[in-house]
Design an enzyme around this catalytic site. Structure first.
Site, PDB file in Angstrom:
ATOM      1  N   ASN A  56      33.798  31.742  45.985  1.00 31.46           N
ATOM      2  CA  ASN A  56      33.372  31.090  47.205  1.00 31.46           C
ATOM      3  C   ASN A  56      32.227  32.128  47.852  1.00 31.46           C
ATOM      4  O   ASN A  56      31.147  31.688  48.640  1.00 31.46           O
ATOM      5  CB  ASN A  56      34.569  31.233  48.379  1.00 31.46           C
ATOM      6  CG  ASN A  56      35.102  32.204  48.772  1.00 31.46           C
ATOM      7  OD1 ASN A  56      35.273  33.389  47.980  1.00 31.46           O
ATOM      8  ND2 ASN A  56      35.882  32.328  49.894  1.00 31.46           N
ATOM      9  N   LYS A  82      35.937  40.999  36.534  1.00 35.18           N
ATOM     10  CA  LYS A  82      36.164  39.595  36.212  1.00 35.18           C
ATOM     11  C   LYS A  82      35.775  38.583  37.301  1.00 35.18           C
ATOM     12  O   LYS A  82      36.376  38.336  38.294  1.00 35.18           O
ATOM     13  CB  LYS A  82      37.494  39.134  35.763  1.00 35.18           C
ATOM     14  CG  LYS A  82      37.478  37.719  35.118  1.00 35.18           C
ATOM     15  CD  LYS A  82      38.776  37.212  34.822  1.00 35.18           C
ATOM     16  CE  LYS A  82      39.151  36.373  36.040  1.00 35.18           C
ATOM     17  NZ  LYS A  82      38.075  35.233  36.446  1.00 35.18           N
ATOM     18  N   SER A 130      43.348  34.009  46.221  1.00 33.57           N
ATOM     19  CA  SER A 130      44.359  33.171  46.802  1.00 33.57           C
ATOM     20  C   SER A 130      45.584  34.029  47.132  1.00 33.57           C
ATOM     21  O   SER A 130      45.874  34.984  46.009  1.00 33.57           O
ATOM     22  CB  SER A 130      44.884  31.966  45.967  1.00 33.57           C
ATOM     23  OG  SER A 130      45.224  32.325  44.517  1.00 33.57           O
ATOM     24  N   GLU A 186      42.459  41.080  49.037  1.00 32.54           N
ATOM     25  CA  GLU A 186      41.812  40.241  50.027  1.00 32.54           C
ATOM     26  C   GLU A 186      42.414  39.030  50.017  1.00 32.54           C
ATOM     27  O   GLU A 186      41.782  38.197  49.133  1.00 32.54           O
ATOM     28  CB  GLU A 186      40.521  40.285  49.725  1.00 32.54           C
ATOM     29  CG  GLU A 186      39.577  40.455  51.128  1.00 32.54           C
ATOM     30  CD  GLU A 186      39.663  41.372  52.172  1.00 32.54           C
ATOM     31  OE1 GLU A 186      40.570  40.977  53.047  1.00 32.54           O
ATOM     32  OE2 GLU A 186      39.215  42.568  52.014  1.00 32.54           O
ATOM     33  N   CYS A 238      37.681  32.698  53.445  1.00 36.31           N
ATOM     34  CA  CYS A 238      39.042  32.864  53.952  1.00 36.31           C
ATOM     35  C   CYS A 238      39.181  33.260  55.242  1.00 36.31           C
ATOM     36  O   CYS A 238      40.065  33.462  55.954  1.00 36.31           O
ATOM     37  CB  CYS A 238      39.308  34.105  53.070  1.00 36.31           C
ATOM     38  SG  CYS A 238      38.081  35.503  52.919  1.00 36.31           S
ATOM     39  N   GLU A 287      46.368  27.163  54.222  1.00 34.40           N
ATOM     40  CA  GLU A 287      44.854  27.214  54.319  1.00 34.40           C
ATOM     41  C   GLU A 287      44.355  25.713  53.657  1.00 34.40           C
ATOM     42  O   GLU A 287      44.435  25.539  52.732  1.00 34.40           O
ATOM     43  CB  GLU A 287      44.585  28.465  53.333  1.00 34.40           C
ATOM     44  CG  GLU A 287      43.070  29.076  53.513  1.00 34.40           C
ATOM     45  CD  GLU A 287      43.011  30.260  52.625  1.00 34.40           C
ATOM     46  OE1 GLU A 287      43.595  30.413  51.583  1.00 34.40           O
ATOM     47  OE2 GLU A 287      42.228  30.958  53.142  1.00 34.40           O
TER      48      GLU A 287
HETATM   49  P1  ADP Z   1      40.912  30.064  44.058  1.00 34.44           P
HETATM   50  O1  ADP Z   1      41.967  29.067  44.347  1.00 34.44           O
HETATM   51  O2  ADP Z   1      40.101  30.607  45.358  1.00 34.44           O
HETATM   52  O3  ADP Z   1      40.211  29.834  43.137  1.00 34.44           O
HETATM   53  P2  ADP Z   1      42.219  32.383  42.750  1.00 34.44           P
HETATM   54  O4  ADP Z   1      43.048  33.071  43.357  1.00 34.44           O
HETATM   55  O5  ADP Z   1      42.749  31.116  41.850  1.00 34.44           O
HETATM   56  O6  ADP Z   1      41.416  31.431  43.921  1.00 34.44           O
HETATM   57  O7  ADP Z   1      41.117  32.721  42.138  1.00 34.44           O
HETATM   58  C1  ADP Z   1      40.519  34.070  42.264  1.00 34.44           C
HETATM   59  C2  ADP Z   1      40.303  34.779  41.006  1.00 34.44           C
HETATM   60  O8  ADP Z   1      41.173  35.185  40.669  1.00 34.44           O
HETATM   61  C3  ADP Z   1      39.333  34.152  40.208  1.00 34.44           C
HETATM   62  O9  ADP Z   1      38.314  35.057  39.579  1.00 34.44           O
HETATM   63  C4  ADP Z   1      40.425  33.644  38.956  1.00 34.44           C
HETATM   64  O10 ADP Z   1      39.722  33.293  37.859  1.00 34.44           O
HETATM   65  C5  ADP Z   1      41.151  34.697  39.043  1.00 34.44           C
HETATM   66  N1  ADP Z   1      42.623  34.354  38.765  1.00 34.44           N
HETATM   67  C6  ADP Z   1      43.176  33.370  38.692  1.00 34.44           C
HETATM   68  N2  ADP Z   1      44.336  33.442  38.219  1.00 34.44           N
HETATM   69  C7  ADP Z   1      44.750  34.728  37.403  1.00 34.44           C
HETATM   70  C8  ADP Z   1      45.563  35.337  36.771  1.00 34.44           C
HETATM   71  N3  ADP Z   1      46.737  34.677  36.373  1.00 34.44           N
HETATM   72  N4  ADP Z   1      45.316  36.403  36.452  1.00 34.44           N
HETATM   73  C9  ADP Z   1      44.006  36.996  36.740  1.00 34.44           C
HETATM   74  N5  ADP Z   1      43.268  36.605  37.593  1.00 34.44           N
HETATM   75  C10 ADP Z   1      43.338  35.214  37.954  1.00 34.44           C
END
Ligand code: ADP
Length: 485
Positions: free
Chosen positions: A158, A181, A236, A257, A291, A388
Site C-alpha cells: 500500500n 522482501k 496484516s 506495524e 492502516c 479492517e
Molecule cells: P496484505 O493483506 O496487505 O497483502 P500481508 O500481511 O499479506 O498484507 O502482506 C504484507 C507482506 O507480508 C507482503 O510482503 C507479503 O508478501 C508478506 N507475507 C505474506 N505472507 C507471508 C509469510 N507467510 N511469510 C513472510 N511474508 C509474508
C-alpha cells in the site's frame, strides 16, 4: 513496458543481492500488473530461501565495516540517497502509480514522505548517545548503544516506497545491514530504491532486495536464520502473528506495524467543515487502503445528519480512474480479491439493515474498482465495525455521550491511529487519554511525518517508526561496568 520514465534504468526486474543484479536460482519470475488496467508491467525475478540466505550472509559481512564507520560517513550516504530520490521523484511516482494504482499526486507525495526518512535518520544517526550512571568510588557504570545486527524487513504494497525507507534509513544510520522482501504486487518501487542506493554509494551487501512470489520461503529463512537479529514487518495482523511465532525459536527482536481500525470521533461542538474534510482525506486516501485510514466514523447525534449530508455530497464528487491520468482523484483497489472482500462487508451490512447513501457497488470501470461508498444505519454487530475494511467504504455510526464514544472507539482488538474532532479543551484531554491507540489526531487526520513516532498498541503492533524513538528499534543497550578503580 508501456509507460516511459525519464530514466528507464530505474526499471529493474532482477533481484539485488550483495550489490549484484541477479535472477533467482531457478530462473522463476512473477508478473507485476497495473491494477487499473490489468496490463503486465514486468516479469520480476522470484527468489527463494537459498538466495535469501546468501543475502543475509552478505549483510553480515558488509555490516562489519559499515558499523565501524563514523556516523557522519553513513549519514553522508543516506543524504545522497535522499537527494537522488528527490531528483527522481517523477519517475519513482510513475512506477508507483503503475504498480500500485494510487493517483500520481499521492505517489509524488509518498516519494517525498519516503525520502524524508532518509534525511531525518541521516541526521538522527549522528545522535546515538550513551550514558554514565551514578557509580560507587571503585567502579564506573556506563551504557552504550550498538546496532542490533542484521535486520530483515518485510513490507506491504500500500506504500511501496515509504514503508521501506522508514525501516532501511534508521537501520543503516545506526550501523545495521538490512535485507528486504517487498510485496509481490509492488517490487518495482523497491528495486528502483535499491538502484538509487547503489548510486548513492551504499556498499554492496548492506541493502539487498528479494522480490518473490513465495513469501513464506523468504520469510521462513529470514525468521529462522540465526544471523538475523531483528525482523521488522508492516502488513496484516495475521501474517504479523505468524512471523512473531517464527521468530520465537531464535528469540529475534521484532517491530510490527499491523492492522488498524481507526475511529474518527466527531462531537457536536466540532467544526463541521474541518471534520468532514479530515474524515474524507483519512477515509479515502489511497482508496481506503492504509492502516491508519478511518475505518469507523463515530458521529454524535446532534451533528450526525449535517455531517452525513456534507460528507456524502463530497464523496459524490470523486473522480475514480487510472491513477496515471492527472484528473483522477481516486484510483483502483489493489486486486479483484480485495474488491470482493470489500463488497462482502458492504453486502453483509446492507443485509443487516444498513442504508447506502452513495456507492455500494462494484464499479463499471472494471474489476479492480469499487464505488466510493457511504453507509448509515450501521451497528456495532456488523463486520465492518470490527474488521479492517481496507477499501473506499465509510460506515457512519451514531453515538450519544462522550463515554459511549470512548467505549465504541475501544471496542476493537486494534489500536493504531484514532482521530477526534472537538473544540472542548477538557474533552480533548479526556478522550485522547481514554482511547487505547498509539496515535491520536485532534482536529487533524494528516498526522504522519518523519518526525513523529508512528505505531500502535494492542494487536496493531509493537515498536515505533520515525522520530527520535524510531532509532531505538535498531539499537541494543549494553551496560559496561569498569571496576577496581
Ligand atoms: P496484505 O493483506 O496487505 O497483502 P500481508 O500481511 O499479506 O498484507 O502482506 C504484507 C507482506 O507480508 C507482503 O510482503 C507479503 O508478501 C508478506 N507475507 C505474506 N505472507 C507471508 C509469510 N507467510 N511469510 C513472510 N511474508 C509474508
Amino acid at each position: 513496458m508501456s509507460i516511459q520514465l525519464k530514466d528507464n534504468s530505474l526499471l529493474k526486474t532482477q533481484a539485488y543481492i550483495d550489490g549484484q543484479w541477479v535472477d533467482g536460482d531457478t530462473g522463476a519470475t512473477f508478473e507485476v500488473r497495473n491494477p487499473a488496467t490489468g496490463e503486465v508491467l514486468a516479469n520480476v525475478a522470484s527468489v527463494g530461501a537459498d538466495e535469501t540466505k546468501r543475502a543475509i550472509d552478505a549483510a553480515e559481512k558488509a555490516m562489519a565495516s559499515w558499523k565501524a564507520l563514523p556516523a557522519k560517513s553513513r549519514s553522508d550516504i543516506l543524504e545522497r540517497w535522499y537527494n537522488l530520490m528527490l531528483e527522481n521523484q517523477d519517475d519513482l511516482a510513475i512506477l508507483m502509480t503503475a504498480e500500485q494504482g494510487k493517483p500520481l499526486f499521492e505517489s509524488r507525495g509518498e516519494v517525498m514522505y519516503g525520502a524524508s526518512f532518509m534525511k531525518w535518520f541521516a541526521e538522527e544517526g549522528k545522535r546515538v548517545y550513551g550514558d554514565v550512571l551514578p557509580s560507587t568510588a571503585d567502579r564506573r557504570s556506563i551504557v552504550i548503544k550498538q546496532p542490533v545486527g542484521v535486520v530483515a524487513a518485510i513490507t506491504p504494497w500500500n506504500f511501496p516506497n515509504a514503508m521501506i525507507t522508514r525501516k532501511v534509513a534508521p537501520a543503516l544510520a545506526v550501523g545495521c545491514a538490512i535485507v528486504l522482501k517487498p510485496a509481490a504486487e509492488t517490487p518495482l518501487s523497491a528495486l528502483a530504491l535499491a538502484e538509487l542506493g547503489e548510486r548513492a554509494g551504499v556498499p554492496a551487501g548492506l541493502f539487498s532486495v528479494l522480490p518473490s512470489a513465495n513469501a513464506s520461503a523468504v520469510g521462513g529463512e529470514m525468521t529462522s536464520n540465526p544471523t538475523v537479529k531483528k525482523l521488522t514487518f508492516t502488513g496484516s495482523t495475521g501474517v504479523g502473528k505468524l512471523l512473531i511465532k517464527q521468530c520465537a525459536d531464535t528469540v529475534k527482536r521484532t517491530s510490527m506495524e499491523l492492522g488498524g481500525n481507526a475511529p474518527v470521533i466527531v462531537f457536536d461542538d466540532a467544526d463541521l467543515d474541518k471534520a468532514v474534510a479530515g474524515a474524507l482525506t483519512s477515509k479515502y486516501r489511497n482508496s481506503g487502503q492504509t492502516c491508519i485510514c478511518a475505518n469507523r466514523l463515530l458521529v454524535q447525534d446532534g451533528i450526525y445528519d449535517a455531517f452525513v449530508e456534507k460528507f456524502t455530497a463530497a464523496v459524490k464528487e470523486f473522480r475514480i480512474g487510472n491513477g496515471l491520468e492527472e484528473s483522477t482523484t481516486h484510483g483502483p483497489v489493489i486486486t479483484e480479491k480485495a474488491v470482493a472482500d470489500i463488497h462482502a462487508k458492504v453486502a453483509a451490512a446492507v443485509e443487516q439493515g444498513a442504508t447506502v447513501e452513495t456507492g455500494g457497488q462494484l464499479s463499471e470501470l472494471g474489476s479492480h474498482f469499487y464505488e466510493p461508498t457511504v453507509l448509515t444505519n450501521v451497528t456495532a454487530d456488523m463486520p465492518l465495525f470490527k474488521e479492517e475494511i481496507f477499501g473506499p467504504v465509510a460506515p457512519v455510526f451514531k453515538f450519544g455521550t462522550e463515554e459511549e464514544a470512548i467505549a465504541m472507539a475501544n471496542d476493537t482488538e486494534f489500536g493504531l491511529a484514532s482521530y477526534v474532532y472537538t473544540n472542548d479543551l477538557g474533552r480533548v484531554w479526556r478522550v485522547s487519554e481514554g482511547i487505547d491507540y498509539g496515535m491520536v489526531g485532534v482536529n487533524e487526520t494528516a498526522i504522519s511525518s518523519e518526525i513523529i513516532p508512528f505505531g500502535g498498541v494492542k494487536e496493531s503492533g509493537q515498536g515505533r517508526e520515525g522520530s527520535k524513538y524510531g532509532l531505538d528499534d535498531y539499537l541494543e543497550t549494553k551496560y559496561i561496568c569498569i571496576g577496581g578503580l
